[in-house]
Structure formats: C-alpha cells, structure tokens
Design a protein around this motif. Structure first.
Motif, PDB file in Angstrom:
ATOM      1  N   UNK A   6       0.961  -1.033   0.186  1.00 21.42           N
ATOM      2  CA  UNK A   6      -0.104   0.024   0.084  1.00 21.42           C
ATOM      3  C   UNK A   6       0.712   1.333  -0.130  1.00 21.42           C
ATOM      4  N   UNK A   7       1.995   1.296   0.855  1.00 24.13           N
ATOM      5  CA  UNK A   7       2.827   2.505   0.732  1.00 24.13           C
ATOM      6  C   UNK A   7       3.523   2.535  -0.410  1.00 24.13           C
ATOM      7  N   UNK A  69      -2.391   1.815 -10.656  1.00 16.90           N
ATOM      8  CA  UNK A  69      -2.308   1.960  -9.270  1.00 16.90           C
ATOM      9  C   UNK A  69      -3.349   2.836  -8.597  1.00 16.90           C
ATOM     10  N   UNK A  70      -3.983   3.506  -9.224  1.00 17.76           N
ATOM     11  CA  UNK A  70      -5.002   4.300  -8.731  1.00 17.76           C
ATOM     12  C   UNK A  70      -6.236   3.575  -8.470  1.00 17.76           C
ATOM     13  N   UNK A  75      -9.870   0.885  -4.703  1.00 19.91           N
ATOM     14  CA  UNK A  75     -10.551   0.022  -4.332  1.00 19.91           C
ATOM     15  C   UNK A  75     -10.132  -0.361  -2.828  1.00 19.91           C
ATOM     16  N   UNK A  76      -8.922  -0.355  -2.415  1.00 17.75           N
ATOM     17  CA  UNK A  76      -8.316  -0.530  -1.306  1.00 17.75           C
ATOM     18  C   UNK A  76      -8.752   0.384  -0.142  1.00 17.75           C
ATOM     19  N   UNK A  77      -9.071   1.634  -0.587  1.00 16.93           N
ATOM     20  CA  UNK A  77      -9.399   2.625   0.307  1.00 16.93           C
ATOM     21  C   UNK A  77     -10.736   2.171   0.773  1.00 16.93           C
ATOM     22  N   UNK A  93      -6.951   9.016  -6.193  1.00 17.01           N
ATOM     23  CA  UNK A  93      -7.153   8.243  -7.311  1.00 17.01           C
ATOM     24  C   UNK A  93      -8.292   8.722  -8.170  1.00 17.01           C
ATOM     25  N   UNK A  94      -9.378   8.856  -7.762  1.00 14.89           N
ATOM     26  CA  UNK A  94     -10.539   9.519  -8.490  1.00 14.89           C
ATOM     27  C   UNK A  94     -10.209  10.571  -9.145  1.00 14.89           C
TER      28      UNK A  94
END
Length: 162
Positions: A6-7, A69-70, A75-77, A93-94
């Motif tokens: 994630x980092x 990556x975004x 999704x991860x967020x 990301x958005x």
C-alpha cells in the motif's frame, strides 16, 4: 506485507501524478504558447510530431501505470475506510483517473486525432489549428490542476499511512 505494498503504490502514485503534472504544466505554461506563435502549418506539424513521439513505453508506464495503481488504491481505500489516509487515497485516485485519464480520452485525444488527419498546409488545417490551440490547452489546464491535486492527496495519504 500488505502495508508495504500500500505504501509503495501510494508513493508510486504520488511520483506518477507529479511527473504527469509536470508534463501537463509545461504544455500549459509554455509549449502550447510557443506552438501558437508559429505559422499554423509549422505548429500543426510540430504538434503532430509530439503526439506521435509521446506514445512510448516510458510515458505509457507512468501515465497508465499511475492509473492502474489508482484503481487498486481506490478499491483498497474502501476496505480501509475509517483508517488514516483512506479518504486521501480515494480522492487522489479518483481525481487522477477522472482529471487525467478521462479528460485525456474524452477531450484531448479526439482533438489530437483530428489534428493528425489534417493537412498542415491547408486552409482547413489553419482553421482547425486556431480552435485546437484554445480547446486543447483549456482541457490541458484541467489535467494540470487535477494531477497536482492528485499528487497533493497522495502525499497526505502517504504521510498518514506512514
């Protein structure tokens, strides 16, 4: 392991957004102004050449790689909602996906395609060039602001994830 990934994705997205923002910034601040000062046939020919040259693996890696990556970060967020940095991951990301990728695909690429099809020495070319400079540059300003905003969001997220 997941935290490290994630980092890394957040860091990569920040760097990618920054590199793309710098490219867009250069076009907004001086490249398009310089091209607009040329006779239309020369400006068209130069931009046609730029539009071909930019389609290379390194640019693709940064531009599309940041978008990928975004997608992963957005999704991860959702799975990390409520945790530090999640809102900034989603926002960055958005903003990148909409303000850079979507604007490019919907506005800048069609303009580039029209320019690629025109004869630089024709009256049609000169007319298109005047419209192209104004419209393409305006949408590029949007991309510049969006990628700078995405960069800012990723920096804040990275600091909060830290």
């Amino acid at each position: 392991m997941i935290e490290r990934l994630l980092n890394s994705l957040t860091f990569f997205s920040a760097i990618g957004s920054g590199v793309v923002a710098g490219l867009f910034f250069a076009f907004s601040v001086f490249v398009m102004t310089a091209l607009a000062r040329l006779p239309s046939a020369q400006g068209i020919a130069a931009m046609q050449s730029i539009n071909v040259a930019i389609l290379n693996p390194l640019f693709g890696l940064v531009f599309a790689g940041t978008a990928l990556a975004c997608v992963i970060l957005s999704i991860t967020s959702f799975f990390r909602w409520g945790e530090a940095g999640a809102i900034y991951l989603l926002a960055g990301s958005l903003i990148y996906i909409v303000g850079s990728i979507l604007v490019t695909l919907v506005f800048n690429v069609p303009l580039n395609d029209m320019l690629a099809a025109v004869d630089p020495n024709s009256a049609e070319g000169a007319d298109l060039w005047r419209r192209y400079i104004t419209s393409w540059t305006a949408w590029n300003h949007v991309r510049t602001v969006a990628t700078l905003a995405a960069l800012t969001s990723f920096i804040i997220a990275f600091r909060q994830l830290g």
